[in-house]
Design an enzyme around this catalytic site. Structure first.
Site, PDB file in Angstrom:
ATOM      1  N   LYS A 179      45.798  42.941   8.787  1.00 19.11           N
ATOM      2  CA  LYS A 179      46.793  44.002   9.010  1.00 19.11           C
ATOM      3  C   LYS A 179      48.186  43.617   8.498  1.00 19.11           C
ATOM      4  O   LYS A 179      49.010  44.474   8.225  1.00 19.11           O
ATOM      5  CB  LYS A 179      46.868  44.358  10.490  1.00 19.11           C
ATOM      6  CG  LYS A 179      45.640  45.059  11.042  1.00 19.11           C
ATOM      7  CD  LYS A 179      45.743  46.548  10.878  1.00 19.11           C
ATOM      8  CE  LYS A 179      44.730  47.402  11.604  1.00 19.11           C
ATOM      9  NZ  LYS A 179      43.531  46.843  12.141  1.00 19.11           N
ATOM     10  N   SER A 181      37.537  40.247   9.167  1.00 17.39           N
ATOM     11  CA  SER A 181      38.836  40.923   9.120  1.00 17.39           C
ATOM     12  C   SER A 181      39.884  40.404  10.094  1.00 17.39           C
ATOM     13  O   SER A 181      41.067  40.686   9.915  1.00 17.39           O
ATOM     14  CB  SER A 181      38.627  42.422   9.324  1.00 17.39           C
ATOM     15  OG  SER A 181      37.862  42.658  10.492  1.00 17.39           O
TER      16      SER A 181
HETATM   17  C1  LIG Z   1      42.284  47.233  12.240  1.00 21.97           C
HETATM   18  C2  LIG Z   1      41.118  46.349  12.120  1.00 21.97           C
HETATM   19  C3  LIG Z   1      39.926  46.789  11.501  1.00 21.97           C
HETATM   20  C4  LIG Z   1      39.753  48.192  10.977  1.00 21.97           C
HETATM   21  O1  LIG Z   1      40.655  48.508   9.958  1.00 21.97           O
HETATM   22  P1  LIG Z   1      40.936  50.016   9.540  1.00 21.97           P
HETATM   23  O2  LIG Z   1      41.931  49.954   8.468  1.00 21.97           O
HETATM   24  O3  LIG Z   1      41.454  50.723  10.782  1.00 21.97           O
HETATM   25  O4  LIG Z   1      39.626  50.602   9.148  1.00 21.97           O
HETATM   26  C5  LIG Z   1      38.895  45.873  11.370  1.00 21.97           C
HETATM   27  N1  LIG Z   1      38.989  44.608  11.847  1.00 21.97           N
HETATM   28  C6  LIG Z   1      40.106  44.169  12.453  1.00 21.97           C
HETATM   29  C7  LIG Z   1      40.138  42.765  12.938  1.00 21.97           C
HETATM   30  C8  LIG Z   1      41.208  45.015  12.609  1.00 21.97           C
HETATM   31  O5  LIG Z   1      42.317  44.567  13.212  1.00 21.97           O
END
Ligand SMILES: *Cc1c(COP(=O)(O)O)cnc(C)c1O
Length: 319
Positions: free
Chosen positions: A51, A301
């Site tokens: 993010k 992510s």
């Molecule tokens: C926000 C987030 C997502 C999803 O991302 P989007 O852009 O909302 O689809 C996935 N994994 C983590 C760790 C996140 O913080």
């Protein structure tokens, strides 16, 4: 659609402010999946998730247009990313959080130097408040996914993956509001359209899956999936259009499959990845993505998880 050039410009702008995260591999994992699996370790990113990419690009854009104040409506990874970026860029930030936000998350946001304001329990209450506050103080509201600057920033992860890994067959990433996936698609489909891009959602948070099936944005009533970063109840307007046009496939995983991936990452590779961050790998481990012997890049992510929760995410083995 956001162009490849937009993503490349975002990358130039933010690259000195973020980590180029490593690619991790595990021969155990390759054997289990019967694929060559490459893990993009974004849980090792600044603030613990991807993010920071979108937040940095969007807050820098706000600063360029003269803003000295930003808001966001999230106690999670987006809130932390905006708080961190704002303080690094010397602008003040107020993060609107739900009344029941966890203390660990509040502490992280405060440590990054932002102010906290509590508001309601749902994003339907928080988002208008964040927008109103931005307006009152001549600032900019930074959305979590449905925004061109945020999407271009998230797409920079794909530029790194393409640079780090030649000859990929598939890229897999989780889908919440769709900002990460939109960014990946804008980068990949405008440069290497032959690479398949697959999204993953939890079965109980299948709003994008249902929307793609219906051909229009479709909301779900709510979800309590352990993947708390994927609890959005509908895709964004901008993100849905991009996914509808370019996403090759969207697959669903169970809560058990997410836990399996979480546990594998912790036990075998020693990586602490949050459930949302383990969701894309869950699909690959369950045999739902790619063909045998393909080269598959998987986005881990994020890694922000309340430590006391870990015991609830791992299974006791009967010997
Ligand atoms: C926000 C987030 C997502 C999803 O991302 P989007 O852009 O909302 O689809 C996935 N994994 C983590 C760790 C996140 O913080």
């Amino acid at each position: 659609m956001i162009s490849l050039n937009d993503v490349e410009k975002a990358h130039k702008k933010i690259q000195d402010r973020i980590h180029m995260t490593p690619i991790l591999t595990s021969s155990q994992l390759n054997k289990h999946c019967v694929r060559e699996v490459f893990l993009k370790a974004e849980h090792l990113q600044k603030t613990g998730s991807f993010k920071i990419r979108g937040a940095t690009n969007a807050v820098m854009q706000a600063v360029e247009t003269g803003a000295s104040f930003v808001t966001a409506a999230s106690s999670g990874n987006h809130g932390q990313a905006v708080a961190y970026t704002a303080s690094k860029l010397g602008v003040s930030a107020v993060i609107i959080v739900p009344e029941d936000a966890s203390r660990a998350k509040i502490a992280a946001i405060k440590d990054y130097g932002a102010e906290i304001e509590y508001c309601g329990k749902t994003s339907a209450e928080r988002i208008p408040r964040a927008k109103q506050l931005a307006k009152e103080r001549n600032g900019v509201y930074i959305p979590p996914y449905d925004d061109a600057a945020v999407i271009a920033g998230q797409g920079t992860i794909a530029l790194e993956i393409l640079e780090q890994l030649p000859n990929l067959d598939v890229i897999v990433a989780p889908v919440g509001g769709g900002g990460l996936m939109s960014g990946v698609l804008c980068a990949v489909k405008n440069s290497k359209p032959g690479i398949r891009v697959v999204g993953v959602e939890p079965e109980s948070a299948n709003d994008t899956y249902l929307s793609l099936q219906a051909g229009k944005i479709t909301a779900i009533s709510g979800t309590s999936t352990i993947a708390d970063g994927l609890r959005t109840t509908q895709p964004g307007d901008l993100t849905f259009r991009i996914l509808q046009e370019h996403l090759d496939e969207l697959v669903l995983v169970t809560e058990e499959e997410i836990k399996e991936a979480f546990q594998f990452l912790l036990e075998r590779t020693k990586q602490l990845v949050e459930p949302s961050g383990a969701t894309a790998l869950a699909a690959v481990m369950a045999g739902k993505v790619g063909e045998p012997n393909e080269r598959v890049a998987v986005v881990l992510s994020g890694g922000n998880v309340d430590l006391y929760q870990i015991a609830t995410l791992v299974k006791k083995r009967n010997v």
